[in-house]
Design a protein around this motif. Structure first.
Motif, PDB file in Angstrom:
ATOM      1  N   THR A  18      -4.519 -52.490  58.526  1.00  0.00           N
ATOM      2  CA  THR A  18      -4.967 -53.674  59.239  1.00  0.00           C
ATOM      3  C   THR A  18      -4.126 -54.643  58.992  1.00  0.00           C
ATOM      4  O   THR A  18      -3.457 -54.766  57.919  1.00  0.00           O
ATOM      5  CB  THR A  18      -6.364 -54.270  58.639  1.00  0.00           C
ATOM      6  OG1 THR A  18      -7.268 -53.018  58.572  1.00  0.00           O
ATOM      7  CG2 THR A  18      -6.939 -55.142  59.318  1.00  0.00           C
ATOM      8  N   VAL A  26      -6.034 -56.674  63.694  1.00  0.00           N
ATOM      9  CA  VAL A  26      -5.406 -55.506  64.451  1.00  0.00           C
ATOM     10  C   VAL A  26      -5.468 -54.364  63.545  1.00  0.00           C
ATOM     11  O   VAL A  26      -4.750 -54.096  62.555  1.00  0.00           O
ATOM     12  CB  VAL A  26      -4.238 -55.672  65.279  1.00  0.00           C
ATOM     13  CG1 VAL A  26      -3.775 -54.628  65.737  1.00  0.00           C
ATOM     14  CG2 VAL A  26      -4.185 -57.242  66.119  1.00  0.00           C
ATOM     15  N   ARG A  27      -6.261 -53.148  64.112  1.00  0.00           N
ATOM     16  CA  ARG A  27      -5.923 -51.847  63.176  1.00  0.00           C
ATOM     17  C   ARG A  27      -4.967 -51.142  63.825  1.00  0.00           C
ATOM     18  O   ARG A  27      -4.549 -51.216  64.885  1.00  0.00           O
ATOM     19  CB  ARG A  27      -7.370 -51.181  63.655  1.00  0.00           C
ATOM     20  CG  ARG A  27      -8.686 -51.753  63.150  1.00  0.00           C
ATOM     21  CD  ARG A  27      -9.119 -51.832  61.549  1.00  0.00           C
ATOM     22  NE  ARG A  27      -8.944 -50.491  61.121  1.00  0.00           N
ATOM     23  CZ  ARG A  27      -8.888 -49.843  60.039  1.00  0.00           C
ATOM     24  NH1 ARG A  27      -8.460 -50.704  59.278  1.00  0.00           N
ATOM     25  NH2 ARG A  27      -8.899 -48.719  59.800  1.00  0.00           N
ATOM     26  N   GLY A  28      -4.367 -50.188  62.884  1.00  0.00           N
ATOM     27  CA  GLY A  28      -3.283 -49.383  63.383  1.00  0.00           C
ATOM     28  C   GLY A  28      -2.841 -48.204  62.414  1.00  0.00           C
ATOM     29  O   GLY A  28      -3.846 -47.892  61.654  1.00  0.00           O
ATOM     30  N   CYS A  40       4.750 -48.943  62.438  1.00  0.00           N
ATOM     31  CA  CYS A  40       3.448 -48.806  62.788  1.00  0.00           C
ATOM     32  C   CYS A  40       3.112 -48.747  64.306  1.00  0.00           C
ATOM     33  O   CYS A  40       3.843 -49.231  65.056  1.00  0.00           O
ATOM     34  CB  CYS A  40       2.427 -49.675  61.998  1.00  0.00           C
ATOM     35  SG  CYS A  40       2.610 -51.528  62.634  1.00  0.00           S
ATOM     36  N   THR A  42      -0.332 -49.901  66.869  1.00  0.00           N
ATOM     37  CA  THR A  42      -1.475 -50.700  66.868  1.00  0.00           C
ATOM     38  C   THR A  42      -2.490 -50.668  67.878  1.00  0.00           C
ATOM     39  O   THR A  42      -1.884 -50.077  69.213  1.00  0.00           O
ATOM     40  CB  THR A  42      -1.116 -52.041  66.350  1.00  0.00           C
ATOM     41  OG1 THR A  42      -0.419 -52.549  67.466  1.00  0.00           O
ATOM     42  CG2 THR A  42      -0.392 -52.364  65.031  1.00  0.00           C
ATOM     43  N   GLU A  43      -3.581 -50.845  67.698  1.00  0.00           N
ATOM     44  CA  GLU A  43      -4.596 -50.641  68.638  1.00  0.00           C
ATOM     45  C   GLU A  43      -4.237 -51.827  69.833  1.00  0.00           C
ATOM     46  O   GLU A  43      -4.852 -51.726  70.898  1.00  0.00           O
ATOM     47  CB  GLU A  43      -6.019 -50.643  68.276  1.00  0.00           C
ATOM     48  CG  GLU A  43      -6.361 -49.476  67.279  1.00  0.00           C
ATOM     49  CD  GLU A  43      -7.568 -49.601  66.871  1.00  0.00           C
ATOM     50  OE1 GLU A  43      -8.363 -50.629  66.918  1.00  0.00           O
ATOM     51  OE2 GLU A  43      -7.868 -48.433  66.070  1.00  0.00           O
ATOM     52  N   GLN A  75       2.618 -52.599  70.649  1.00  0.00           N
ATOM     53  CA  GLN A  75       1.623 -51.596  70.113  1.00  0.00           C
ATOM     54  C   GLN A  75       2.832 -50.622  69.101  1.00  0.00           C
ATOM     55  O   GLN A  75       2.114 -49.877  68.426  1.00  0.00           O
ATOM     56  CB  GLN A  75       1.048 -50.817  71.064  1.00  0.00           C
ATOM     57  CG  GLN A  75      -0.300 -51.774  71.680  1.00  0.00           C
ATOM     58  CD  GLN A  75      -1.041 -50.991  72.623  1.00  0.00           C
ATOM     59  OE1 GLN A  75      -0.504 -50.669  73.409  1.00  0.00           O
ATOM     60  NE2 GLN A  75      -2.291 -51.027  72.156  1.00  0.00           N
TER      61      GLN A  75
END
Length: 124
Positions: A18, A26-28, A40, A42-43, A75
């Motif tokens: 996160t 933001v999650r990823g 990474c 990310t969403e 992203q």
């Protein structure tokens, strides 16, 4: 062929993270990790130059917390770690050493710290 600019061993791993910045979470997923940063996906888009709080979430339930700066946006992002608490650094070091091609090289990299670990843990 370009010369490798990275000064830290990187390991390919995939686990959730996160990224919190400017009031957003933001999650990823982490794709590769070093003692100094990570790459990474990310969403949602993350913004370059922004400082952020990063939480890495391992399957074991262990969470590592870092303060960093977003250095690649979109992203497909990257975070440069600025600081972290000692416990998170110890876990990060162990994780990178475990998956590195040369664990001794990871130890050698610590002779030139990229930043100073903090005494106080990050809040949950």
């Amino acid at each position: 062929m370009s010369e490798e600019r990275r000064k830290r061993s990187r390991v390919s791993l995939e686990f959730p993270l996160t990224i919190a910045f400017e009031g957003k979470r933001v999650r990823g997923k982490v794709h590769d990790l070093s003692l100094k940063g990570l790459a990474c996906s990310t969403e949602e888009w993350i913004l370059p130059g922004k400082e952020c709080e990063v939480t890495l979430e391992l399957e074991s339930g262990l969470r590592m917390h870092m303060h960093g700066r977003i250095i690649r946006a979109g992203q497909d992002g990257a975070i440069d770690f600025i600081r972290m608490d000692e416990a998170s650094f110890a876990h990060l070091r162990n994780l990178v050493r475990l998956y590195a091609e040369d664990a001794d090289l990871v130890d050698e990299e610590l002779r030139h710290p990229a930043f100073t670990p903090e005494e106080e843990p990050f809040p949950e």
